[in-house]
Write an enzyme that holds these catalytic residues in place. Structure first.
Site, PDB file in Angstrom:
ATOM      1  N   ILE A 174      -4.091   4.484   0.692  1.00 40.06           N
ATOM      2  CA  ILE A 174      -4.537   4.769   2.053  1.00 40.06           C
ATOM      3  C   ILE A 174      -5.701   5.753   2.055  1.00 40.06           C
ATOM      4  CG2 ILE A 174      -3.821   5.703   4.289  1.00 40.06           C
ATOM      5  CD1 ILE A 174      -0.886   4.962   3.325  1.00 40.06           C
ATOM      6  N   GLY A 211      -1.940   4.977  -4.234  1.00 42.77           N
ATOM      7  CA  GLY A 211      -1.953   3.783  -5.066  1.00 42.77           C
ATOM      8  C   GLY A 211      -0.869   3.699  -6.115  1.00 42.77           C
ATOM      9  N   PHE A 224       0.839  -1.196   0.000  1.00 43.81           N
ATOM     10  CA  PHE A 224       0.000   0.000   0.000  1.00 43.81           C
ATOM     11  C   PHE A 224       0.873   1.244   0.000  1.00 43.81           C
ATOM     12  CE2 PHE A 224       0.858  -1.104   4.385  1.00 43.81           C
ATOM     13  CZ  PHE A 224       1.117   0.114   5.000  1.00 43.81           C
ATOM     14  N   CYS A 225       0.261   2.364  -0.402  1.00 42.55           N
ATOM     15  CA  CYS A 225       0.916   3.670  -0.372  1.00 42.55           C
ATOM     16  C   CYS A 225      -0.179   4.726  -0.256  1.00 42.55           C
ATOM     17  CB  CYS A 225       1.777   3.886  -1.618  1.00 42.55           C
ATOM     18  SG  CYS A 225       0.850   3.808  -3.170  1.00 42.55           S
ATOM     19  N   THR A 226       0.162   5.981  -0.409  1.00 38.28           N
ATOM     20  CA  THR A 226      -0.802   7.057  -0.159  1.00 38.28           C
ATOM     21  C   THR A 226      -2.009   6.991  -1.082  1.00 38.28           C
ATOM     22  OG1 THR A 226       1.028   8.475   0.543  1.00 38.28           O
ATOM     23  CG2 THR A 226      -1.082   9.548   0.077  1.00 38.28           C
TER      24      THR A 226
END
Length: 256
Positions: A208, A183, A179-181
């Site tokens: 996220i 995508g 995951f990241c901020t």
């Protein structure tokens, strides 16, 4: 007037990305938008803020106008609000990549991992055989992350390759969720791992921010706040602005 923020990206073939810069700048300026947009042969990545109607008109132009000719038909898009304009100016930049990674085998236009909707994320990461990895920079992870997530302790996204080489093995780590901020980083990381022989790779669709918007706080496995690269600094559940004792960073490249 309320300020609407649009974070967006799409991996798409844009061989004419250099010619798109000035028409895109004109469009944004005419709508009085501020923020950052990166253009590269592999697609578009940006965060812009402005009046709600102006943001909606801009998004419609990306999707439907002659400027991109329908090439941004799968735009990953996230809206949020800001108490005031979170950017000081407009920047449209030409780059080699829309998120810097430095390895041509990572090509989301050819292959990516399995997208996981926020409503299904808790079940996936709750499985004992899932290796959960935060693909963001270390200072972002320090503010907030999912419980049980591995922090690669990287200073830039390009260093994820070193982490993968030393700590991930297709034979031992058969099920990976990232995951990241928003995508974009985990999408590119998933492409890289697939190219390296990993077969079961998942990533959080919309990142996220999508999770914080759609998963109720009482059911959430997120802990802390989510750092964002504008003057709001951090967002919490429901994409509410949260105060944080951090120096604001507004350069989009810092997320790479």
């Amino acid at each position: 007037m309320p300020t609407k923020v649009a974070a967006f990206y799409q991996f798409a073939s844009l061989p004419d990305f250099r010619e798109l810069r000035e028409p895109l700048r004109t469009l944004c300026a005419d709508l009085a938008l501020k923020g950052s947009v990166l253009l590269a042969h592999e697609g578009i990545n940006g965060t812009l803020a402005g009046g709600p109607e102006a943001i909606d008109e801009f998004v419609a132009a990306l999707r439907h106008s002659d400027l991109f000719g329908g090439r941004l038909d799968h735009l990953e898009l996230k809206f949020s609000n800001a108490a005031s304009m979170p950017f000081g100016r407009l920047k449209i930049r030409l780059k080699k990549e829309i998120v810097t990674f430095g390895d041509e085998s990572a090509d989301p236009t050819r292959q990516v991992g399995t997208y996981v909707e926020p409503r299904d994320w808790n079940q996936l990461i709750g499985s004992p055989d899932t290796v959960l990895i935060d693909t963001r920079n270390a200072f972002e992870v320090a503010i907030g992350t999912f419980e049980g997530a591995t922090d690669p302790a990287i200073a830039s996204f390009g260093k994820f390759k070193d982490f993968a080489a030393h700590h991930l093995d297709p034979a031992r780590h058969r099920k990976i969720a990232m995951f990241c901020t928003g995508g974009i980083r985990c999408e590119k990381a998933s492409s890289y791992l697939l190219a390296r022989g990993f077969t079961e790779v998942y990533h959080l669709k919309g990142g996220i921010l999508n999770y914080l918007e759609h998963v109720p706080e009482g059911e959430s496995r997120w802990r802390g706040e989510c750092f964002v690269f504008d003057e709001r600094v951090a967002l919490g559940h429901g994409l509410r602005e949260r105060p944080a004792e951090l120096e604001s960073q507004t350069e989009l490249e810092s997320s790479e």
